[in-house]
Design a protein around this motif. Structure first.
Motif, short mmCIF file in Angstrom:
data_model
loop_
_atom_site.label_atom_id
_atom_site.label_comp_id
_atom_site.label_asym_id
_atom_site.label_seq_id
_atom_site.Cartn_x
_atom_site.Cartn_y
_atom_site.Cartn_z
N GLN A 41 0.86 -1.19 0.00
CA GLN A 41 0.00 0.00 0.00
C GLN A 41 0.89 1.23 0.00
N TYR A 42 0.51 2.19 -0.80
CA TYR A 42 1.25 3.44 -0.85
C TYR A 42 0.34 4.56 -1.29
N ALA A 43 0.75 5.77 -1.01
CA ALA A 43 -0.01 6.95 -1.43
C ALA A 43 0.71 7.56 -2.62
N GLU A 44 -0.05 7.88 -3.63
CA GLU A 44 0.51 8.44 -4.85
C GLU A 44 -0.10 9.81 -5.12
N VAL A 45 0.73 10.77 -5.47
CA VAL A 45 0.24 12.11 -5.81
C VAL A 45 -0.32 12.04 -7.22
N VAL A 46 -1.61 12.32 -7.37
CA VAL A 46 -2.25 12.26 -8.69
C VAL A 46 -2.52 13.64 -9.28
N GLN A 62 -1.27 18.87 -2.48
CA GLN A 62 -1.15 17.66 -3.28
C GLN A 62 -2.39 16.79 -3.06
N VAL A 63 -2.95 16.31 -4.15
CA VAL A 63 -4.08 15.39 -4.08
C VAL A 63 -3.48 13.99 -4.18
N LYS A 64 -3.66 13.21 -3.11
CA LYS A 64 -3.08 11.87 -3.07
C LYS A 64 -4.17 10.82 -3.13
N LYS A 65 -3.82 9.69 -3.72
CA LYS A 65 -4.73 8.57 -3.78
C LYS A 65 -4.01 7.35 -3.25
N GLN A 66 -4.67 6.61 -2.38
CA GLN A 66 -4.05 5.41 -1.83
C GLN A 66 -4.19 4.27 -2.83
N ARG A 67 -3.12 3.57 -3.05
CA ARG A 67 -3.09 2.44 -3.98
C ARG A 67 -2.69 1.18 -3.22
N THR A 68 -3.19 0.06 -3.66
CA THR A 68 -2.80 -1.24 -3.12
C THR A 68 -2.46 -2.14 -4.28
N ILE A 69 -1.29 -2.75 -4.24
CA ILE A 69 -0.89 -3.69 -5.27
C ILE A 69 -0.75 -5.06 -4.60
N PRO A 70 -1.67 -5.98 -4.90
CA PRO A 70 -1.53 -7.34 -4.36
C PRO A 70 -0.73 -8.20 -5.34
N LEU A 81 5.17 -5.64 -11.63
CA LEU A 81 3.88 -5.26 -11.07
C LEU A 81 3.88 -3.86 -10.49
N LEU A 82 5.05 -3.39 -10.08
CA LEU A 82 5.12 -2.14 -9.32
C LEU A 82 5.38 -0.91 -10.16
N PHE A 83 5.91 -1.05 -11.34
CA PHE A 83 6.26 0.13 -12.12
C PHE A 83 5.08 0.61 -12.93
N THR A 84 4.16 1.23 -12.23
CA THR A 84 3.00 1.84 -12.87
C THR A 84 2.90 3.28 -12.40
N LYS A 85 2.27 4.09 -13.19
CA LYS A 85 2.10 5.49 -12.84
C LYS A 85 0.67 5.87 -13.15
N SER A 86 0.07 6.63 -12.28
CA SER A 86 -1.29 7.09 -12.48
C SER A 86 -1.30 8.61 -12.58
N GLU A 87 -2.17 9.11 -13.40
CA GLU A 87 -2.35 10.55 -13.53
C GLU A 87 -3.84 10.84 -13.53
N LEU A 88 -4.23 11.91 -12.89
CA LEU A 88 -5.61 12.35 -12.92
C LEU A 88 -5.78 13.20 -14.17
N ILE A 89 -6.72 12.82 -15.01
CA ILE A 89 -7.00 13.58 -16.23
C ILE A 89 -8.41 14.13 -16.12
N GLU A 90 -8.50 15.44 -16.10
CA GLU A 90 -9.81 16.07 -16.02
C GLU A 90 -10.28 16.40 -17.43
N LEU A 91 -11.52 16.05 -17.72
CA LEU A 91 -12.08 16.23 -19.05
C LEU A 91 -13.25 17.20 -19.03
N ASN A 92 -13.41 17.93 -20.12
CA ASN A 92 -14.54 18.83 -20.26
C ASN A 92 -15.78 18.09 -20.76
N LYS A 93 -15.54 17.06 -21.59
CA LYS A 93 -16.64 16.29 -22.16
C LYS A 93 -16.69 14.92 -21.47
N GLU A 94 -17.85 14.56 -20.99
CA GLU A 94 -18.04 13.30 -20.26
C GLU A 94 -17.79 12.09 -21.17
#
Length: 119
Positions: A41-46, A62-70, A81-94
């Motif tokens: 479990q770790y917290a990632e800045v998104v 910083q907006v953080k999201k907790q992640r769990t990698i089983p 399994l561990l080398f992943t990166k997440s980004e928050l992408i905000e969109l104008n169109k749903e």
């Protein structure tokens, strides 16, 4: 069915090889103790938000999201399994549930993030 849990807390914010070595050590311990699964479990800045106070002071948060990698404690290559990166992408169109074509705004923003990451 029962579950045994052991939690290891890490001080500081290890990164790179040091973080990977710590995870490998935890996985080796899990394998030695015959645990079926190890979870990291770790917290990632998104995202990062900026706001201004009434006095004009700029504050960043910083907006953080907790992640769990089983993963299985028998997993051969934990690094994959561990080398992943997440980004928050905000969109104008749903985005719809099942769209017929690729969402162009999302595709463009994802492409921009990939180009930025490769520099």
């Amino acid at each position: 069915m029962t579950e045994q849990v052991i939690r290891l807390k890490v001080d500081g914010a290890p990164s790179g090889n040091r973080a990977l070595d710590m995870i490998k050590t935890a996985a080796a311990y899990g394998k030695k103790q015959n645990y079926d699964e190890v979870r990291v479990q770790y917290a990632e800045v998104v995202a990062e938000e900026t706001s201004k106070s009434p006095s004009g002071e700029v504050k960043r948060r910083q907006v953080k999201k907790q992640r769990t990698i089983p993963f299985s404690s028998k997993e051969a290559d934990i690094a994959n399994l561990l080398f992943t990166k997440s980004e928050l992408i905000e969109l104008n169109k749903e985005i719809g549930q099942c769209e017929d074509s690729i969402h162009s705004e999302l595709a463009n923003k994802m492409k921009a993030l990939l180009i930025k990451a490769m520099k």
